[in-house]
Design an enzyme around this catalytic site. Structure first.
Site, PDB file in Angstrom:
ATOM      1  N   PRO A  12      -6.861 -28.622  29.605  1.00 27.93           N
ATOM      2  CG  PRO A  12      -5.684 -28.877  31.584  1.00 27.93           C
ATOM      3  CD  PRO A  12      -5.884 -29.515  30.240  1.00 27.93           C
ATOM      4  CG  ASN A  13      -7.682 -23.850  32.855  1.00 22.97           C
ATOM      5  OD1 ASN A  13      -8.782 -23.715  33.378  1.00 22.97           O
ATOM      6  ND2 ASN A  13      -6.649 -24.365  33.495  1.00 22.97           N
ATOM      7  NE  ARG A  20     -11.835 -15.414  33.391  1.00 25.82           N
ATOM      8  CZ  ARG A  20     -12.978 -14.734  33.374  1.00 25.82           C
ATOM      9  NH1 ARG A  20     -13.023 -13.578  32.867  1.00 25.82           N
ATOM     10  NH2 ARG A  20     -14.082 -15.227  33.881  1.00 25.82           N
ATOM     11  CE1 TYR A  25      -1.267 -19.653  27.457  1.00 24.99           C
ATOM     12  CE2 TYR A  25      -2.650 -18.571  29.095  1.00 24.99           C
ATOM     13  CZ  TYR A  25      -1.626 -19.435  28.780  1.00 24.99           C
ATOM     14  OH  TYR A  25      -0.958 -20.094  29.784  1.00 24.99           O
ATOM     15  CG  ASN A  76      -2.097 -26.532  23.934  1.00 24.54           C
ATOM     16  OD1 ASN A  76      -1.490 -26.899  24.950  1.00 24.54           O
ATOM     17  ND2 ASN A  76      -2.321 -25.259  23.662  1.00 24.54           N
ATOM     18  CB  ALA A  79      -1.638 -27.114  33.248  1.00 24.56           C
ATOM     19  CD  GLU A 100       4.603 -30.887  23.805  1.00 26.26           C
ATOM     20  OE1 GLU A 100       5.480 -31.767  23.563  1.00 26.26           O
ATOM     21  OE2 GLU A 100       4.610 -30.190  24.820  1.00 26.26           O
ATOM     22  CG  HIS A 102       2.820 -25.842  24.261  1.00 25.12           C
ATOM     23  ND1 HIS A 102       1.917 -26.260  25.208  1.00 25.12           N
ATOM     24  CD2 HIS A 102       3.705 -26.852  24.098  1.00 25.12           C
ATOM     25  CE1 HIS A 102       2.249 -27.473  25.608  1.00 25.12           C
ATOM     26  NE2 HIS A 102       3.329 -27.861  24.949  1.00 25.12           N
ATOM     27  NE  ARG A 109       3.766 -18.701  30.073  1.00 22.72           N
ATOM     28  CZ  ARG A 109       2.509 -19.127  30.188  1.00 22.72           C
ATOM     29  NH1 ARG A 109       2.007 -19.947  29.262  1.00 22.72           N
ATOM     30  NH2 ARG A 109       1.759 -18.753  31.198  1.00 22.72           N
TER      31      ARG A 109
HETATM   32  O1  CA2 Z   1       0.948 -22.076  25.717  1.00 21.02           O
HETATM   33  C1  CA2 Z   1       0.167 -23.035  25.747  1.00 21.02           C
HETATM   34  O2  CA2 Z   1      -0.517 -23.391  24.800  1.00 21.02           O
HETATM   35  C2  CA2 Z   1      -0.017 -23.793  27.074  1.00 21.02           C
HETATM   36  O3  CA2 Z   1      -0.228 -25.166  26.757  1.00 21.02           O
HETATM   37  C3  CA2 Z   1      -1.247 -23.202  27.724  1.00 21.02           C
HETATM   38  C4  CA2 Z   1      -1.509 -23.777  29.118  1.00 21.02           C
HETATM   39  C5  CA2 Z   1      -0.260 -23.714  29.980  1.00 21.02           C
HETATM   40  O4  CA2 Z   1      -0.495 -24.345  31.229  1.00 21.02           O
HETATM   41  C6  CA2 Z   1       0.941 -24.344  29.304  1.00 21.02           C
HETATM   42  O5  CA2 Z   1       2.057 -24.186  30.130  1.00 21.02           O
HETATM   43  C7  CA2 Z   1       1.205 -23.700  27.965  1.00 21.02           C
HETATM   44  C8  CA2 Z   1      -2.613 -22.999  29.810  1.00 21.02           C
HETATM   45  C9  CA2 Z   1      -3.869 -22.829  29.029  1.00 21.02           C
HETATM   46  C10 CA2 Z   1      -4.720 -21.878  29.772  1.00 21.02           C
HETATM   47  O6  CA2 Z   1      -5.460 -21.143  28.843  1.00 21.02           O
HETATM   48  C11 CA2 Z   1      -6.074 -20.041  29.294  1.00 21.02           C
HETATM   49  C12 CA2 Z   1      -6.665 -19.259  28.341  1.00 21.02           C
HETATM   50  C13 CA2 Z   1      -7.303 -18.110  28.723  1.00 21.02           C
HETATM   51  C14 CA2 Z   1      -7.357 -17.758  30.060  1.00 21.02           C
HETATM   52  C15 CA2 Z   1      -6.760 -18.543  31.024  1.00 21.02           C
HETATM   53  C16 CA2 Z   1      -6.126 -19.697  30.637  1.00 21.02           C
END
Ligand code: CA2
Length: 151
Positions: A12-13, A20, A25, A76, A79, A100, A102, A109
Site C-alpha cells: 500500500p501507498n 510525496r 522515500y 515490500n 505498512a 523483504e 524497505h 523510525r
Molecule cells: O520503507 C519502506 O519501504 C516502507 O515499507 C514504506 C511503507 C511504511 O509503512 C513501512 O513502514 C516502510 C510506506 C510506504 C508509503 O509510501 C509512500 C510514498 C510516498 C508518499 C507517501 C507514502
C-alpha cells in the site's frame, strides 16, 4: 545460467513514490524502481513480474498465484509488513523463498515499524538504502536461488 522467474510485490501507498514525502522515500517513482530492477534482471538472467496493490487480499492472491509460476518473491509489503498475519501466512503457505525490502530503515523510525511479520520467514531483509534496497534484495534472492538449486 539461472532463468528463474521472480515475483516483485509492492504494498500500500508505494504507488505514491516520487510524488510525496521524498525526504523519507526518495524521488524515484515505482515505475523508475521497476525499470531499474528489469535492467538488473537482464544482467542476472532472471525474469521479473512486478505488481503493486493497496489491498491486502489482492497481495495474498498474488502470493498464491506464485505457486508453480515463480521461484522467488521480492516484497515490500509497506505498512502491511507491520500488521498482516494474512500476508505472512500466504508467504509461508506457498513456501517460496522471499526477500523483504524497505526503502527506509524501519529500525530508525517509530517503534511500530520495528516489528515485521515477514522477517522471520524470509531469507533476508534489506532496509534503509532507498531504491538500492530493491537491487540488493534482488541480488540476494538470485544468489540464494542459485545456491539452493545447485545443491
Ligand atoms: O520503507 C519502506 O519501504 C516502507 O515499507 C514504506 C511503507 C511504511 O509503512 C513501512 O513502514 C516502510 C510506506 C510506504 C508509503 O509510501 C509512500 C510514498 C510516498 C508518499 C507517501 C507514502
Amino acid at each position: 545460467m539461472s532463468n528463474f522467474s521472480i515475483l516483485v510485490l509492492n504494498g500500500p501507498n508505494l504507488n505514491l513514490l516520487g510524488q510525496r514525502e521524498p525526504t523519507i522515500y526518495g524521488h524515484l517513482t515505482l515505475d523508475d524502481i521497476n525499470t531499474m530492477l528489469e535492467e538488473e534482471a537482464v544482467k542476472l538472467n532472471v525474469k521479473l513480474s512486478c505488481f503493486q496493490s493497496n489491498h491486502e487480499g489482492v497481495l495474498v492472491d498474488y502470493i498464491h498465484q506464485s505457486l508453480n509460476n515463480y521461484q522467488g518473491i521480492l516484497i515490500n509489503a509497506g505498512a502491511y509488513t507491520h500488521t498482516s498475519v494474512a500476508i505472512r501466512d500466504a508467504l509461508s503457505g506457498v513456501a517460496i523463498p522471499v526477500v523483504e525490502v524497505h526503502l527506509s530503515n524501519i529500525y530508525r523510525r517509530e517503534d511500530f515499524r520495528h516489528h515485521s511479520y515477514i522477517a522471520d520467514i524470509a531469507v533476508g531483509q534489506i532496509s534503509g538504502f532507498g531504491a538500492e534496497s530493491y537491487r540488493l534484495g534482488l541480488h540476494g534472492l538470485v544468489n540464494h536461488l542459485q545456491s539452493t538449486f545447485r545443491k
